[in-house]
Design a protein around this motif. Structure first.
Motif, PDB file in Angstrom:
ATOM      1  N   PRO A 171      99.057 -19.941 -46.706  1.00 34.46           N
ATOM      2  CA  PRO A 171      98.612 -18.590 -46.417  1.00 34.46           C
ATOM      3  C   PRO A 171      98.031 -18.884 -44.826  1.00 34.46           C
ATOM      4  N   GLY A 172      98.336 -17.926 -43.985  1.00 36.70           N
ATOM      5  CA  GLY A 172      97.773 -17.601 -42.687  1.00 36.70           C
ATOM      6  C   GLY A 172      96.410 -16.863 -42.643  1.00 36.70           C
ATOM      7  N   PRO A 173      95.500 -17.563 -41.890  1.00 37.09           N
ATOM      8  CA  PRO A 173      94.375 -16.899 -41.504  1.00 37.09           C
ATOM      9  C   PRO A 173      94.124 -15.603 -40.863  1.00 37.09           C
ATOM     10  N   MET A 174      93.011 -14.755 -41.110  1.00 34.14           N
ATOM     11  CA  MET A 174      92.853 -13.901 -40.193  1.00 34.14           C
ATOM     12  C   MET A 174      92.176 -14.335 -39.048  1.00 34.14           C
ATOM     13  N   PRO A 175      92.197 -13.770 -37.964  1.00 36.36           N
ATOM     14  CA  PRO A 175      92.615 -12.339 -37.595  1.00 36.36           C
ATOM     15  C   PRO A 175      94.360 -12.505 -37.216  1.00 36.36           C
ATOM     16  N   ILE A 176      95.040 -11.159 -37.658  1.00 31.74           N
ATOM     17  CA  ILE A 176      96.541 -11.270 -37.391  1.00 31.74           C
ATOM     18  C   ILE A 176      96.953 -10.261 -36.528  1.00 31.74           C
ATOM     19  N   SER A 177      97.672 -10.507 -35.602  1.00 31.59           N
ATOM     20  CA  SER A 177      98.089  -9.783 -34.311  1.00 31.59           C
ATOM     21  C   SER A 177      99.103  -9.086 -34.630  1.00 31.59           C
ATOM     22  N   GLY A 178      99.870  -8.023 -34.007  1.00 31.07           N
ATOM     23  CA  GLY A 178     101.193  -7.412 -34.024  1.00 31.07           C
ATOM     24  C   GLY A 178     101.337  -7.080 -32.547  1.00 31.07           C
ATOM     25  N   VAL A 179     102.503  -7.570 -31.956  1.00 33.32           N
ATOM     26  CA  VAL A 179     103.073  -7.320 -30.605  1.00 33.32           C
ATOM     27  C   VAL A 179     104.241  -6.635 -30.737  1.00 33.32           C
ATOM     28  N   PRO A 224     113.874   3.403 -37.088  1.00 34.61           N
ATOM     29  CA  PRO A 224     112.494   3.449 -36.400  1.00 34.61           C
ATOM     30  C   PRO A 224     111.495   2.254 -37.125  1.00 34.61           C
ATOM     31  N   VAL A 225     110.735   1.499 -36.461  1.00 33.18           N
ATOM     32  CA  VAL A 225     109.903   0.595 -37.353  1.00 33.18           C
ATOM     33  C   VAL A 225     108.635   1.436 -38.004  1.00 33.18           C
ATOM     34  N   GLN A 226     108.248   1.059 -39.241  1.00 29.20           N
ATOM     35  CA  GLN A 226     107.279   1.582 -39.965  1.00 29.20           C
ATOM     36  C   GLN A 226     106.202   0.841 -40.038  1.00 29.20           C
ATOM     37  N   THR A 227     105.013   1.546 -40.210  1.00 27.07           N
ATOM     38  CA  THR A 227     103.765   0.867 -40.444  1.00 27.07           C
ATOM     39  C   THR A 227     103.897  -0.056 -41.716  1.00 27.07           C
ATOM     40  N   GLY A 228     104.718   0.680 -42.825  1.00 28.55           N
ATOM     41  CA  GLY A 228     104.892  -0.302 -43.767  1.00 28.55           C
ATOM     42  C   GLY A 228     105.481  -1.647 -43.738  1.00 28.55           C
ATOM     43  N   ASP A 229     106.190  -1.920 -42.399  1.00 28.14           N
ATOM     44  CA  ASP A 229     106.769  -3.174 -42.184  1.00 28.14           C
ATOM     45  C   ASP A 229     105.836  -3.943 -41.630  1.00 28.14           C
ATOM     46  N   VAL A 230     104.763  -3.662 -40.753  1.00 29.87           N
ATOM     47  CA  VAL A 230     103.756  -4.177 -40.401  1.00 29.87           C
ATOM     48  C   VAL A 230     102.707  -4.566 -41.583  1.00 29.87           C
ATOM     49  N   ALA A 231     102.459  -3.930 -42.509  1.00 30.24           N
ATOM     50  CA  ALA A 231     101.624  -4.245 -43.666  1.00 30.24           C
ATOM     51  C   ALA A 231     102.376  -5.142 -44.506  1.00 30.24           C
ATOM     52  N   ALA A 232     103.828  -5.094 -44.587  1.00 30.34           N
ATOM     53  CA  ALA A 232     104.502  -6.090 -45.484  1.00 30.34           C
ATOM     54  C   ALA A 232     104.305  -7.468 -44.735  1.00 30.34           C
ATOM     55  N   ALA A 233     104.533  -7.540 -43.380  1.00 29.79           N
ATOM     56  CA  ALA A 233     104.604  -8.894 -42.720  1.00 29.79           C
ATOM     57  C   ALA A 233     103.201  -9.500 -42.697  1.00 29.79           C
ATOM     58  N   ARG A 234     101.947  -8.454 -42.648  1.00 30.20           N
ATOM     59  CA  ARG A 234     100.649  -9.310 -42.935  1.00 30.20           C
ATOM     60  C   ARG A 234     100.195  -9.744 -44.130  1.00 30.20           C
ATOM     61  N   TYR A 235     100.909  -9.135 -45.386  1.00 30.66           N
ATOM     62  CA  TYR A 235     100.702  -9.938 -46.444  1.00 30.66           C
ATOM     63  C   TYR A 235     101.516 -11.028 -46.851  1.00 30.66           C
ATOM     64  N   ARG A 236     102.625 -10.837 -46.215  1.00 29.75           N
ATOM     65  CA  ARG A 236     103.497 -11.920 -46.317  1.00 29.75           C
ATOM     66  C   ARG A 236     102.654 -13.235 -45.754  1.00 29.75           C
ATOM     67  N   ILE A 237     102.206 -13.103 -44.555  1.00 28.24           N
ATOM     68  CA  ILE A 237     101.297 -14.104 -43.996  1.00 28.24           C
ATOM     69  C   ILE A 237     100.262 -14.506 -44.822  1.00 28.24           C
ATOM     70  N   THR A 238      99.293 -13.869 -45.060  1.00 29.46           N
ATOM     71  CA  THR A 238      98.066 -14.147 -45.722  1.00 29.46           C
ATOM     72  C   THR A 238      98.143 -14.493 -47.262  1.00 29.46           C
ATOM     73  N   LEU A 241      95.347   1.998 -33.229  1.00 33.84           N
ATOM     74  CA  LEU A 241      94.695   1.551 -34.437  1.00 33.84           C
ATOM     75  C   LEU A 241      95.279   0.378 -35.195  1.00 33.84           C
ATOM     76  N   PRO A 242      94.584  -0.314 -35.808  1.00 29.99           N
ATOM     77  CA  PRO A 242      94.944  -1.386 -36.660  1.00 29.99           C
ATOM     78  C   PRO A 242      95.826  -1.123 -37.817  1.00 29.99           C
ATOM     79  N   ILE A 243      96.950  -1.739 -38.155  1.00 29.82           N
ATOM     80  CA  ILE A 243      97.570  -1.640 -39.448  1.00 29.82           C
ATOM     81  C   ILE A 243      97.355  -2.466 -40.711  1.00 29.82           C
ATOM     82  N   ALA A 244      96.814  -2.113 -41.816  1.00 27.19           N
ATOM     83  CA  ALA A 244      96.508  -3.159 -42.642  1.00 27.19           C
ATOM     84  C   ALA A 244      95.796  -4.291 -41.950  1.00 27.19           C
ATOM     85  N   ASN A 245      94.847  -3.854 -41.169  1.00 30.97           N
ATOM     86  CA  ASN A 245      93.918  -5.034 -40.486  1.00 30.97           C
ATOM     87  C   ASN A 245      94.500  -5.868 -39.607  1.00 30.97           C
ATOM     88  N   VAL A 246      95.897  -5.550 -39.150  1.00 30.93           N
ATOM     89  CA  VAL A 246      96.804  -6.013 -37.859  1.00 30.93           C
ATOM     90  C   VAL A 246      96.245  -5.377 -36.680  1.00 30.93           C
TER      91      VAL A 246
END
Length: 230
Positions: A160-168, A140-154, A205-210
């Motif tokens: 670095p990738g700018p905000m906003p960041i979206s998860g699909v 199962p996917v975890q919220t930690g995976d989304v947070a890790a992806a977000r910080y890999r981007i920013t 809800l957003p996850i780590a601002n995603v």
């Protein structure tokens, strides 16, 4: 001559057939096309969109006695994108147009546009295959995976990738987020805060601002695995 009560069954050939409404099979609206930058090619400018990328310059420490003779050179490269065209063709005979129900005909007019939007969304989802993979199949996917992806981007070291960041994600994967959040509250809990919101309205809800978006156009591998992307 038949005897008995006259019912709709006995007068079946006299009943008119009326189409009360018409609809196409429900589908997901294009999610990815609404979350990315959209740029149009100007007329008479070729078939590709080109963006010049300038490399970073390097500054250096000096003292008041330094005679600086170390010019930094500007260096460029080109990012070239050649867009693909999306089309759909249908053919309806004049006789069909005259004879079919007007409600059906009106609904048919919107369906090509819906098909093109679905195609664009499915093409956009292929970007998930070109990204860094987190998590694993069958897990199962975890919220930690989304947070890790977000910080890999920013905090990417190259750019670095700018905000906003979206998860699909597919809805089945978003259900994993739901289970993770509410799992620690026990059976039939009286939650509060974010957990209460999820219980009431589902996981939005957003996850780590995603910002999290559901897209049912994501294909499922086998019976349980579906790729998502940030």
């Amino acid at each position: 001559m038949a005897a008995g009560n006259t019912t709709t069954g006995s007068l079946a050939d006299s009943l008119d057939t009326i189409q009360a409404a018409a609809r196409s099979r429900r589908q997901f609206d294009g999610v990815v096309p609404q979350l990315v930058d959209r740029i149009e090619l100007d007329a008479n400018t070729g078939t590709s969109w080109r963006e010049v990328l300038l490399a970073n310059l390097s500054a250096q420490a000096v003292t008041e006695n330094t005679v600086l003779d170390n010019p930094q050179q500007y260096d460029d490269s080109a990012i070239t994108i050649t867009p693909e065209m999306v089309q759909i063709q249908t053919f309806i005979t004049d006789k069909s147009r005259r004879n079919i129900n007007n409600r059906v005909l009106a609904k048919m007019g919107a369906m090509p546009g819906e098909a093109m939007m679905r195609k664009k969304d499915q093409d956009g989802l292929t970007a998930a295959d070109a990204s860094t993979q987190l998590g694993a199949a069958g897990t199962p996917v975890q919220t930690g995976d989304v947070a890790a992806a977000r910080y890999r981007i920013t905090s990417n070291a190259t750019e670095p990738g700018p905000m906003p960041i979206s998860g699909v994600f597919h809805g089945f994967a978003i259900k994993d987020f739901y289970d993770e959040l509410v799992g620690g509250t026990g059976t039939y809990p009286v939650p509060d805060g974010a957990t209460a919101t999820v219980f009431q309205s589902g996981f939005n809800l957003p996850i780590a601002n995603v910002s999290i978006f559901e897209d049912g156009n994501i294909s499922i591998d086998g019976s349980d695995d579906a790729k998502g992307g940030v």
